[in-house]
Design a protein around this motif. Structure first.
Motif, short mmCIF file in Angstrom:
data_model
loop_
_atom_site.label_atom_id
_atom_site.label_comp_id
_atom_site.label_asym_id
_atom_site.label_seq_id
_atom_site.Cartn_x
_atom_site.Cartn_y
_atom_site.Cartn_z
N ASN A 120 17.27 7.27 14.50
CA ASN A 120 16.55 8.27 15.39
C ASN A 120 16.76 7.80 16.82
O ASN A 120 16.25 6.97 17.23
CB ASN A 120 15.20 8.83 15.02
N ARG A 121 17.06 8.82 17.80
CA ARG A 121 17.17 8.36 19.28
C ARG A 121 15.87 8.11 19.73
O ARG A 121 15.77 7.30 20.55
CB ARG A 121 17.61 9.46 19.99
N CYS A 122 14.78 8.84 19.46
CA CYS A 122 13.44 8.77 20.17
C CYS A 122 12.43 7.84 19.24
O CYS A 122 11.63 7.22 19.92
CB CYS A 122 12.97 9.97 20.32
N CYS A 123 12.39 8.08 17.96
CA CYS A 123 11.41 7.60 17.07
C CYS A 123 11.67 6.87 15.85
O CYS A 123 12.78 6.91 15.48
CB CYS A 123 10.32 8.75 16.74
N HIS A 124 10.94 6.22 15.19
CA HIS A 124 11.01 5.67 13.99
C HIS A 124 9.63 5.45 13.36
O HIS A 124 8.50 5.88 13.95
CB HIS A 124 11.61 4.37 14.20
N VAL A 125 9.57 4.97 12.03
CA VAL A 125 8.39 4.62 11.15
C VAL A 125 8.36 3.18 10.67
O VAL A 125 9.36 2.78 10.24
CB VAL A 125 8.41 5.67 10.11
N ARG A 126 7.32 2.75 10.85
CA ARG A 126 7.37 1.07 10.25
C ARG A 126 5.74 1.10 9.81
O ARG A 126 4.84 1.62 10.43
CB ARG A 126 7.80 0.16 11.14
N PRO A 127 5.53 -0.08 9.18
CA PRO A 127 4.10 -0.39 8.88
C PRO A 127 3.15 -0.75 10.06
O PRO A 127 3.71 -1.14 11.13
CB PRO A 127 4.24 -1.76 7.86
N LYS A 128 1.81 -0.39 9.81
CA LYS A 128 0.96 -0.57 10.76
C LYS A 128 -0.36 -0.98 10.11
O LYS A 128 -1.41 -0.19 9.95
CB LYS A 128 0.83 0.55 11.94
N GLY A 129 -0.55 -1.96 9.56
CA GLY A 129 -1.62 -2.45 8.63
C GLY A 129 -1.92 -4.01 9.15
O GLY A 129 -1.16 -4.72 9.86
N ARG A 130 -3.10 -4.19 8.46
CA ARG A 130 -3.31 -6.00 8.76
C ARG A 130 -2.37 -6.92 8.19
O ARG A 130 -2.25 -7.93 8.79
CB ARG A 130 -4.84 -6.12 8.19
N ASP A 131 -1.88 -6.39 6.89
CA ASP A 131 -1.02 -7.10 6.02
C ASP A 131 -0.41 -6.26 5.02
O ASP A 131 -0.75 -5.27 4.98
CB ASP A 131 -1.48 -8.37 5.48
N GLY A 132 0.29 -6.81 4.17
CA GLY A 132 1.02 -6.24 3.01
C GLY A 132 -0.06 -5.57 2.01
O GLY A 132 0.18 -4.75 1.42
N ASN A 133 -1.17 -6.15 2.05
CA ASN A 133 -2.36 -5.46 1.09
C ASN A 133 -3.24 -4.39 1.75
O ASN A 133 -3.93 -3.69 1.28
CB ASN A 133 -3.41 -6.70 0.80
N ASP A 134 -2.84 -4.03 2.97
CA ASP A 134 -3.45 -2.93 3.67
C ASP A 134 -2.88 -1.65 3.21
O ASP A 134 -1.80 -1.39 4.15
CB ASP A 134 -3.75 -3.32 5.22
N VAL A 135 -3.32 -1.14 2.35
CA VAL A 135 -2.51 0.02 1.71
C VAL A 135 -3.24 1.28 1.93
O VAL A 135 -4.34 1.50 2.12
CB VAL A 135 -1.98 -0.07 0.33
N ARG A 136 -2.32 2.61 1.56
CA ARG A 136 -2.98 3.74 1.55
C ARG A 136 -2.54 4.58 0.25
O ARG A 136 -1.34 4.44 0.05
CB ARG A 136 -2.98 4.55 2.94
N LEU A 137 -3.30 5.36 -0.26
CA LEU A 137 -2.90 6.17 -1.31
C LEU A 137 -1.89 7.05 -0.79
O LEU A 137 -1.81 7.83 0.38
CB LEU A 137 -4.04 7.03 -2.10
N GLN A 138 -0.85 7.57 -1.73
CA GLN A 138 0.12 8.68 -1.46
C GLN A 138 0.32 9.58 -2.70
O GLN A 138 0.03 8.98 -3.84
CB GLN A 138 1.26 8.00 -1.12
#
Length: 448
Positions: free
Chosen positions: A403-421
């Motif tokens: 994507n020319r403008c944006c992307h998505v990547r993790p933003k948490g304290r570490d790999g254990n900082d998770v969220r339900l999906q």
């Protein structure tokens, strides 16, 4: 109708304003005999029309003259809504305040002083009511009424906004008008269908129909001023006619070349997450913990950007992590991410020193909001991530190469900082980011 029957003198502003205070803290059901009103989702303006008809007792009309022509007073009913900011609830404007349709063929012959905007905004009676979606409009509570006009201190910026829009029409480019062009006053789209177009005087290219409006962020600041009070940037006599960007640049200029640490020491500020905003307040002459009224009106949020020597941002620009369930429920145009893209930012730009590696010095400031032309690209990124979640692949992100403008990547304290999906095991927290290359281009364009 006689004055005694109305309960006020329709030719006298003071009488009208005093009478209108009977609405404060009340509903139309309590103070009038108004019947149940049309669903505001289907018929916009039903509350305002009812105020005119049942409270002020004058017939509804589409005349462009002020509602109380003999008094020169325009009546505007404007909704506020309650939002939660952390643990605190506050009232914000639900929407922009529309002033009237722009006639492209006529506006090019106006001056700012003789403009439709100035005629509408010179003297208004603002009736602010609390919008609650589950209630009939007759049961909306009126929060405040106030006689109001665009303050003298706001006129330089409103004039600059007006001229930005009108100059595009005069140049034959009404089709390029965008809400991101301006600070307080905007030319919002105004048509029944998104495909509607109208003619413009100096081009054969049809343009979207638009109306003059005061932005929702501006109206929120107006409401807060009426209810709570905020702090303005103090101006000298020589600064009173400056638009906001010119004023801000003038205030920042003496500090160009200083590092963030030097600025913290200069203003005796402790390190905190909000230190950039606090430094900005101090430079602008506002208490470091106060909301800046001009920024509130334009919906401006300060943001520090550190540029490497080649002009590329040291980091991509991130936004708050998203909720996977809300991502699935809402399309881009109703999303928090769209709201972030509609946000106007004050970029406080630090550039890496030419001699000292990893030392960043204040270089410039600029206002930025994603151009409307790039929103479709941001939408594509959002919808691609949505599709991933819907397919049970929430762990798959949208790469910056996709994507020319944006992307998505993790933003948490570490790999254990998770969220339900919705469709699988919890996934690490993620957020949307602006690409470094895209941001570099936008900053270069803005500083030209």
């Amino acid at each position: 109708m006689a004055v005694s029957e109305r309960g006020y003198d329709p030719t006298d502003v003071k009488s009208i304003v005093e009478y209108s205070h009977k609405l404060v803290g009340k509903t139309l059901r309590e103070v009038t005999d108004a019947p149940e009103l049309a669903d505001p989702h289907r018929r916009r303006g039903s509350f305002g029309n009812a105020v005119e008809e049942y409270f002020f007792k004058y017939p509804i009309n589409s005349d462009s003259a002020p509602d109380f022509a003999d008094a020169g007073l325009e009546v505007k009913a404007t909704p506020v809504k309650e939002v939660r900011r952390g643990k605190k609830k506050e009232l914000v404007a639900k929407e922009r305040l529309v002033l009237g349709k722009i006639d492209y063929n006529a506006v090019v012959n106006e001056t700012f002083e003789t403009s439709h905007v100035m005629k509408k905004c010179s003297d208004m009676l603002l009736i602010s009511y609390l919008y609650e979606p589950d209630k009939n409009p007759v049961d909306y509570v009126v929060e405040a009424v106030a006689e109001w006009g665009i303050p003298q201190k706001d006129l330089p910026q409103v004039r600059a906004d007006w001229e930005t829009v009108v100059n595009k029409v005069r140049a034959g480019h009404a089709e390029d008008i965008s809400g991101s062009d301006t600070m307080y006053l905007e030319a919002c789209t105004k048509s029944a269908k998104g495909s509607d177009r109208t003619s413009q005087p100096f081009s054969e290219v049809p343009a979207k129909p638009r109306a003059w409006a005061l932005k929702a962020s501006y109206m929120t600041a107006v409401q807060r001023k009426i209810i709570d009070g905020t702090q303005e940037i103090p101006r000298s006599e020589a600064e009173k006619d400056l638009d906001l960007l010119t004023l801000v640049k003038k205030r920042f200029d003496p500090y160009v070349g200083m590092t963030a640490e030097e600025l913290q020491d200069r203003f005796a500020l402790s390190r905190s997450k909000s230190v950039t905003a606090r430094i900005t307040n101090c430079i602008l002459g506002v208490r470091d913990n106060s909301e800046i009224e001009e920024f509130a009106k334009a919906g401006i949020k300060p943001k520090t950007i550190r540029l490497k020597r080649n002009g590329t941002p040291k980091e991509a620009m991130s936004f708050p992590s998203f909720d996977y369930f809300k991502l699935l429920e809402r399309d881009f145009w109703r999303s928090d991410f769209y709201g972030y893209m509609q946000q106007k930012y004050l970029f406080v730009i630090f550039r890496e020193d030419e001699e000292e590696k990893d030392v960043y010095r204040l270089a410039s400031v600029m206002f930025w909001q994603m151009p409307e032309a790039d929103l479709e690209e941001a939408c594509r990124c959002y919808e691609q991530m949505r599709a991933n979640v819907r397919a049970g692949r929430a762990e798959d992100s949208v790469k910056s190469t996709e994507n020319r403008c944006c992307h998505v990547r993790p933003k948490g304290r570490d790999g254990n900082d998770v969220r339900l999906q919705p469709y699988g095991e919890p996934v690490v927290k993620k957020c949307f980011w602006l690409n470094q290359k895209y941001l570099a281009g936008e900053i270069a364009r803005g500083l030209r």
